[in-house]
Design an enzyme around this catalytic site. Sequence first.
Site, PDB file in Angstrom:
ATOM      1  NE  ARG A   1      -4.119  -1.815   2.216  1.00 53.89           N
ATOM      2  CZ  ARG A   1      -4.926  -2.127   3.220  1.00 53.89           C
ATOM      3  NH1 ARG A   1      -4.772  -1.529   4.401  1.00 53.89           N
ATOM      4  NH2 ARG A   1      -5.879  -3.006   3.065  1.00 53.89           N
TER       5      ARG A   1
ATOM      6  CD  GLU B   1      17.081  17.309  11.594  1.00 53.67           C
ATOM      7  OE1 GLU B   1      17.966  18.112  11.972  1.00 53.67           O
ATOM      8  OE2 GLU B   1      16.972  16.922  10.425  1.00 53.67           O
TER       9      GLU B   1
ATOM     10  CG  PHE C   1      18.347  13.325  10.797  1.00 58.29           C
ATOM     11  CD1 PHE C   1      19.689  12.976  10.765  1.00 58.29           C
ATOM     12  CD2 PHE C   1      17.703  13.551   9.594  1.00 58.29           C
ATOM     13  CE1 PHE C   1      20.376  12.853   9.569  1.00 58.29           C
ATOM     14  CE2 PHE C   1      18.381  13.427   8.385  1.00 58.29           C
ATOM     15  CZ  PHE C   1      19.718  13.077   8.372  1.00 58.29           C
TER      16      PHE C   1
ATOM     17  NE  ARG D   1       9.207   7.267   2.081  1.00 60.17           N
ATOM     18  CZ  ARG D   1       9.017   7.342   0.780  1.00 60.17           C
ATOM     19  NH1 ARG D   1       9.453   6.377  -0.015  1.00 60.17           N
ATOM     20  NH2 ARG D   1       8.412   8.359   0.221  1.00 60.17           N
TER      21      ARG D   1
END
Length: 331
Positions: free
Chosen positions: A27, A76, A101, A184
């Site tokens: 997906r 960050e 990070f 991701r």
Amino acid sequence: MTTTATKPRLTTSAMIASIAAEGQPTRPAPFGHALAALAEQRQDIVGLTADLAKYTDLHIFAKAHPERFYQMGMAEQLLMSAAAGMAREGCVPFATTYAVFASRRAYDFICMAIAEENLNVKIVCGLPGLTTGYGPSHQATDDLAIFRAMPNLMVIDPCDALEIEQAVPAIAAHQGPVYMRLLRGNVPLVLDRYDYRFQLGKAQVVRPGRDVLVVSTGLMTMRALEAAEALAADGVDVSVLHVPTIKPLDEATLLAEARKPGRLVVAAENHSLIGGLGEAVATTLLRNGVTPTFRQIALPDAFLDAGALPTLHDRYGISTTAVCQQIKGWL
């Protein structure tokens, strides 16, 4: 003069390479779509990133809710401090960056601005463990060890697209800071075949088995399930206990499964063998007097190489083939 036709050169990005095998169901951007959908129902949801919207799938949310999206640039520390400030004003910030990070560069800001104050910030980070070929600068092989030690911080490592979709509203509903590892892009779809439903703080037996108990988290649950199918052909019956919430650990379920006699217990994780799920499992077992034969499948305590993910997964023992070989060697 003659010319020789050449095939087009194929290129891939080591940064955003998919862990899905060829032909495996996937997906696209499950985190981005789930957060955008949740924000339709909840006006307090905001999204922030440190110049990495595309690479954490937050660009899906940004397109759907531009008025609630904040691009903080390559800073960050500022990202985490801003998220803390928004949480103080009643928002539920989802702050995204790469796991390296967050865990290395922004650690003190997360600790002091978010965790110590127990603020309602959700830190969602891409490229966990060995999910990029870019080498030690981007491979977060120590993030679980770092964040397990931080008070007040819940730590989540989802297996697949389905679990990410289910985890997003669950962590938003949880009061307090959360660190979630993120797969991701085109994310494998695995757990739908097992009638699975994510429960915050709960480990679940996805597959039962009599010979081996694999206690796994994140993408290693996918590997464990694939290995279990392959090993079944050799008469090895593997049970898979999926542990998506690493902190707090579901000790009751873990102990109940580990107490079943006659099974090798293997902890499997996409993380260094130092300070992650494996050590959490081993400590829990010893503290409670449960002493099965115990082994770990994990990344070595080393700075890892750069290269293609399939090659690296084989080299460092977290491919399906490598998992099968290790379990066979221990039986």
